[in-house]
Design a protein around this motif. Structure first.
Motif, PDB file in Angstrom:
ATOM      1  N   ALA A  14      36.048  43.593  27.388  1.00  0.00           N
ATOM      2  CA  ALA A  14      36.864  43.123  28.712  1.00  0.00           C
ATOM      3  C   ALA A  14      38.294  43.302  28.509  1.00  0.00           C
ATOM      4  O   ALA A  14      38.748  43.090  27.155  1.00  0.00           O
ATOM      5  N   GLY A  15      38.880  43.794  29.616  1.00  0.00           N
ATOM      6  CA  GLY A  15      40.412  43.983  29.363  1.00  0.00           C
ATOM      7  C   GLY A  15      40.729  45.535  28.592  1.00  0.00           C
ATOM      8  O   GLY A  15      41.879  46.220  28.898  1.00  0.00           O
ATOM      9  N   GLY A  16      39.682  46.347  28.285  1.00  0.00           N
ATOM     10  CA  GLY A  16      39.762  47.666  27.718  1.00  0.00           C
ATOM     11  C   GLY A  16      39.689  48.796  28.842  1.00  0.00           C
ATOM     12  O   GLY A  16      39.732  48.466  30.075  1.00  0.00           O
ATOM     13  N   SER A  17      39.939  49.974  28.251  1.00  0.00           N
ATOM     14  CA  SER A  17      39.910  50.848  29.089  1.00  0.00           C
ATOM     15  C   SER A  17      38.889  51.984  28.769  1.00  0.00           C
ATOM     16  O   SER A  17      38.536  52.257  27.652  1.00  0.00           O
ATOM     17  N   ARG A  67      43.488  48.858  39.414  1.00  0.00           N
ATOM     18  CA  ARG A  67      42.765  49.119  37.640  1.00  0.00           C
ATOM     19  C   ARG A  67      42.210  50.302  37.681  1.00  0.00           C
ATOM     20  O   ARG A  67      42.342  50.987  36.573  1.00  0.00           O
ATOM     21  N   ASN A  84      40.915  50.909  34.029  1.00  0.00           N
ATOM     22  CA  ASN A  84      41.719  50.182  32.874  1.00  0.00           C
ATOM     23  C   ASN A  84      41.332  48.551  33.310  1.00  0.00           C
ATOM     24  O   ASN A  84      40.851  48.235  34.342  1.00  0.00           O
ATOM     25  N   SER A  85      41.626  47.850  32.425  1.00  0.00           N
ATOM     26  CA  SER A  85      41.453  46.281  32.692  1.00  0.00           C
ATOM     27  C   SER A  85      40.030  45.870  33.169  1.00  0.00           C
ATOM     28  O   SER A  85      39.815  45.267  34.127  1.00  0.00           O
ATOM     29  N   LEU A  86      39.273  46.463  32.281  1.00  0.00           N
ATOM     30  CA  LEU A  86      38.060  46.442  32.757  1.00  0.00           C
ATOM     31  C   LEU A  86      37.230  45.168  32.709  1.00  0.00           C
ATOM     32  O   LEU A  86      37.670  44.385  31.958  1.00  0.00           O
ATOM     33  N   LYS A  87      36.234  44.903  33.493  1.00  0.00           N
ATOM     34  CA  LYS A  87      35.756  43.449  33.698  1.00  0.00           C
ATOM     35  C   LYS A  87      34.233  43.614  33.284  1.00  0.00           C
ATOM     36  O   LYS A  87      33.696  44.467  33.840  1.00  0.00           O
ATOM     37  N   ASP A  90      32.047  45.326  35.998  1.00  0.00           N
ATOM     38  CA  ASP A  90      32.060  46.541  36.163  1.00  0.00           C
ATOM     39  C   ASP A  90      31.208  47.269  35.467  1.00  0.00           C
ATOM     40  O   ASP A  90      30.997  48.465  35.505  1.00  0.00           O
ATOM     41  N   SER A 119      31.920  40.548  27.442  1.00  0.00           N
ATOM     42  CA  SER A 119      33.066  39.648  27.791  1.00  0.00           C
ATOM     43  C   SER A 119      33.492  38.922  26.271  1.00  0.00           C
ATOM     44  O   SER A 119      32.867  39.254  25.172  1.00  0.00           O
TER      45      SER A 119
END
Length: 119
Positions: A14-17, A67, A84-87, A90, A119
């Motif tokens: 999470a938060g990665g791209s 994002r 970007n800013s993957l959750k 997604d 996560s």
């Protein structure tokens, strides 16, 4: 007929791209618009983003605005989805699709690429 091949999926925190690519071949001249869709387990396929083949108009689902960025390179017959800013939400199989001239729906689909966000 247009053939589509996606690449670039994978596992990310999470938060990665991640960057997904879709290469089109076949009747390229007949493409009007390209889109990315996704389908999570147990859910229906949903629209993510789209771009006109000449690149001047884009559209995004609200959940990815700010994002994700969709872009196209007609010289390479390629459409890219920069995520970007993957959750974790997604996480899904992402599909590339082409809507042809004079068509009201996406007629051609790629095989899909898995994106998993931990996560």
């Amino acid at each position: 007929q247009v053939q589509l091949v996606e690449s670039g999926g994978g596992l990310v925190q999470a938060g990665g791209s991640l960057s997904l690519s879709c290469v089109a071949s076949g009747s390229i001249f007949s493409i009007n618009r390209m889109g990315w869709f996704r389908q999570a387990p147990g859910k229906e396929r949903e629209f993510v983003a789209s771009i006109s083949w000449n690149g001047d108009r884009t559209s995004y689902v609200d959940s990815v605005k700010g994002r994700f960025t969709i872009s196209g390179d007609t010289a390479k017959n390629t459409v890219t989805l920069q995520m970007n800013s993957l959750k974790p939400e997604d996480t899904a199989v992402y599909y590339c699709a082409a809507r042809l001239v004079l068509s009201s729906k996406y007629d051609n689909w790629g095989q899909g690429t898995q994106v998993t966000v931990s996560s």
